[in-house]
Write an enzyme that holds these catalytic residues in place. Structure first.
Site, PDB file in Angstrom:
ATOM      1  NE  ARG A   1      -4.266  -1.596   1.684  1.00 52.44           N
ATOM      2  CZ  ARG A   1      -5.097  -2.162   2.527  1.00 52.44           C
ATOM      3  NH1 ARG A   1      -4.876  -2.115   3.820  1.00 52.44           N
ATOM      4  NH2 ARG A   1      -6.171  -2.779   2.086  1.00 52.44           N
TER       5      ARG A   1
ATOM      6  CE  LYS B   1     -21.557 -15.359   6.108  1.00 53.56           C
ATOM      7  NZ  LYS B   1     -21.651 -14.296   7.136  1.00 53.56           N
TER       8      LYS B   1
ATOM      9  N   GLY C   1     -10.245  -8.787  -1.332  1.00 50.96           N
ATOM     10  CA  GLY C   1      -8.998  -9.203  -0.699  1.00 50.96           C
ATOM     11  C   GLY C   1      -8.579 -10.613  -1.088  1.00 50.96           C
TER      12      GLY C   1
ATOM     13  N   GLY D   1     -13.859  -3.323   0.292  1.00 47.53           N
ATOM     14  CA  GLY D   1     -15.236  -2.900   0.553  1.00 47.53           C
ATOM     15  C   GLY D   1     -15.687  -1.800  -0.388  1.00 47.53           C
TER      16      GLY D   1
HETATM   17  P1  ADP Z   1     -13.140 -11.561  -1.546  1.00 45.61           P
HETATM   18  O1  ADP Z   1     -12.281 -11.290  -0.337  1.00 45.61           O
HETATM   19  O2  ADP Z   1     -12.337 -11.717  -2.793  1.00 45.61           O
HETATM   20  O3  ADP Z   1     -14.263 -10.550  -1.680  1.00 45.61           O
HETATM   21  P2  ADP Z   1     -14.783 -13.447  -0.094  1.00 45.61           P
HETATM   22  O4  ADP Z   1     -14.214 -12.950   1.191  1.00 45.61           O
HETATM   23  O5  ADP Z   1     -16.195 -13.144  -0.393  1.00 45.61           O
HETATM   24  O6  ADP Z   1     -13.851 -12.995  -1.324  1.00 45.61           O
HETATM   25  O7  ADP Z   1     -14.676 -15.040  -0.157  1.00 45.61           O
HETATM   26  C1  ADP Z   1     -13.491 -15.728   0.047  1.00 45.61           C
HETATM   27  C2  ADP Z   1     -13.699 -16.921   0.935  1.00 45.61           C
HETATM   28  O8  ADP Z   1     -14.688 -17.794   0.412  1.00 45.61           O
HETATM   29  C3  ADP Z   1     -12.447 -17.725   1.065  1.00 45.61           C
HETATM   30  O9  ADP Z   1     -12.069 -17.763   2.427  1.00 45.61           O
HETATM   31  C4  ADP Z   1     -12.846 -19.106   0.564  1.00 45.61           C
HETATM   32  O10 ADP Z   1     -12.271 -20.166   1.318  1.00 45.61           O
HETATM   33  C5  ADP Z   1     -14.333 -19.102   0.742  1.00 45.61           C
HETATM   34  N1  ADP Z   1     -14.975 -20.071  -0.142  1.00 45.61           N
HETATM   35  C6  ADP Z   1     -15.033 -20.065  -1.481  1.00 45.61           C
HETATM   36  N2  ADP Z   1     -15.665 -21.144  -1.954  1.00 45.61           N
HETATM   37  C7  ADP Z   1     -16.030 -21.874  -0.882  1.00 45.61           C
HETATM   38  C8  ADP Z   1     -16.748 -23.098  -0.707  1.00 45.61           C
HETATM   39  N3  ADP Z   1     -17.188 -23.799  -1.763  1.00 45.61           N
HETATM   40  N4  ADP Z   1     -16.944 -23.533   0.551  1.00 45.61           N
HETATM   41  C9  ADP Z   1     -16.507 -22.821   1.607  1.00 45.61           C
HETATM   42  N5  ADP Z   1     -15.838 -21.669   1.515  1.00 45.61           N
HETATM   43  C10 ADP Z   1     -15.602 -21.193   0.286  1.00 45.61           C
HETATM   44 MG    MG Z   2     -12.596 -11.742   1.753  1.00 50.11          MG
END
Ligand code: ADP
Ligand code: MG
Length: 398
Positions: free
Chosen positions: A36, A199, A354, A377
């Site tokens: 950063r 989620k 992230g 975010g």
């Molecule tokens: P980002 O940080 O890129 O926005 P998220 O925080 O929404 O992404 O999601 C990332 C998380 O989702 C990771 O920790 C990953 O392990 C989890 N994840 C992805 N697919 C699955 C799955 N099929 N079952 C459980 N966890 C999952």
């Molecule tokens: Mg995340």
């Protein structure tokens, strides 16, 4: 972009307040990871070369409005000084007499870093008096280069803009707004959104907004199971948000009405628990009741790769599986490579979030993506179609 950029400012000999994102991890009083800090260097150099006097402010961690040495920016001043090859002065408080006299002592091209703005509860409260005090450290010039904080109406991001003549985007912020802005207003088509992660509820507005804008959406990760279950498919013990089933079903039925491709996994890598070494690859329709889906399977990868290869704009947020575990990383890494290949063929590609950015780095293709969005975010809120207070507050270009 209809907002002022740092390129539009008369910087010579003037103190400019630059809100940066130096929210870096510290370890034993040292900066453990300096991405950063390095990312702001082009903006800082731009200002230095034009003879500005730089007053830098940032938050670090969550000190909850109290002075807490665990969250000091002092080590960042040292690291910045090494990176930029010149001295960086430090004020132990972001407002008050010391900060004022140090800002006045700056020479053209000089740099002062202020202590963590979140040592004061007034920062997050967007307090007017505190904002005015921050503004008094500059000569009516504010630059925001902290895109990752732009979704927060805090004093050093939003409040301060009321007390300066010009509030402009820094180079990093400008780049974020250009890429994300173009994707949501005037994307080259086909525009394919790839969404995944843990989620649906975290990203429901992003799904809804991108469904309006994109020509296709590929859904993977845990999020896919709420959609699959809403279609009556067996999902075993996969992560499902049961309270979002109806919504997921509604979204899927909306898209069938128009020329929009919604793709869900057709096969996946399953296990009885994330820690299990015993994995299988099966069609989603054949998911056993006590197994869970943890990555997309080869047929899904092939389908997604096909859609990605013909896209001209790609926005990706959210891993395709539990990629932190090597047994469930193949899908996410394959998608990262596919997005990099599309970029090489001229597509504009944007990756945000992230974990998604971490996956792209792990795949070794970070430099083969058009734009890696730094603001987790903030980029999600932007893609959800929300206005970001820190962007709104910048001065309109006339
Ligand atoms: P980002 O940080 O890129 O926005 P998220 O925080 O929404 O992404 O999601 C990332 C998380 O989702 C990771 O920790 C990953 O392990 C989890 N994840 C992805 N697919 C699955 C799955 N099929 N079952 C459980 N966890 C999952
Ligand atoms: Mg995340």
């Amino acid at each position: 972009m209809n907002k002022l950029s740092i390129r539009d400012l008369e910087l010579s000999g003037r103190r400019v307040f630059i809100r940066v994102d130096f929210n870096v991890p510290l370890d034993n009083g040292k900066v453990a990871e300096d991405t950063r800090v390095r990312e702001t260097i082009p903006t800082l150099r731009f200002a230095i070369e034009r003879g500005a006097r730089l007053v830098l402010a940032s938050h670090l961690g969550r000190p909850k409005g109290k002075r807490d040495p665990k969250y000091t920016l002092k080590p960042v001043a040292a690291r910045l000084s090494e990176l930029i090859g010149m001295p960086v002065d430090f004020a132990a408080d972001c407002v008050g007499a010391d900060a004022e006299s140090k800002s006045c002592a700056l020479r053209d091209g000089g740099i002062l870093l202020l202590e963590n703005v979140r040592y004061h509860p007034e920062e997050e409260a967007n307090d007017e008096n505190f904002s005015r005090q921050l503004a008094s450290l500059c000569d009516q010039l504010f630059v925001c280069d902290a895109f990752g904080s732009a979704h927060r109406a805090h004093a050093s991001v939003v409040g301060i803009t009321k007390f300066v003549k010009q509030a402009a985007a820094g180079l990093l912020m400008e780049k974020e707004l250009e890429y994300l802005g173009k994707a949501v207003t005037n994307p080259e088509r086909p525009f394919v959104a790839i969404l995944g992660g843990a989620k649906v509820s975290d990203k429901i507005e992003v799904v809804q907004n991108l469904m309006r804008l994109a020509d296709g959406m590929l859904i993977g990760g845990a999020m896919a199971y709420t959609f699959l279950k809403s279609q009556g498919l067996p999902v075993g013990k996969s992560l499902v948000e049961n309270d979002k089933l109806e919504l997921a079903g509604d979204l899927l039925s909306q898209t069938s009405a128009r020329n929009f491709q919604f793709r869900l996994p057709v096969d996946h890598v399953i296990a009885q628990s994330p820690a299990s070494a015993d994995t299988r690859t099966v069609d989603v329709a054949n998911t056993p009741a006590d197994w869970m889906g943890l990555d997309i399977g080869p047929k899904t990868i092939a389908q997604f790769r096909q859609d990605i290869s013909t896209a001209r704009t790609i926005v990706w947020n959210g891993p395709m599986g539990m990629f932190e575990r090597p047994a469930f990383a193949a899908g996410t890494l394959a998608i990262a490579r596919a997005v990099a290949e599309a970029t090489a063929k001229g597509a504009t590609t944007i990756v945000g979030g992230g974990d998604s950015v971490a996956a792209v780095e792990e795949a070794g293709v970070a430099d083969k993506i058009s734009h890696i969005s730094t603001g987790g975010g903030a980029s999600l809120e932007f893609l959800a179609g929300r206005e970001l207070p820190g962007v709104e507050a910048l001065t309109k270009k006339i």
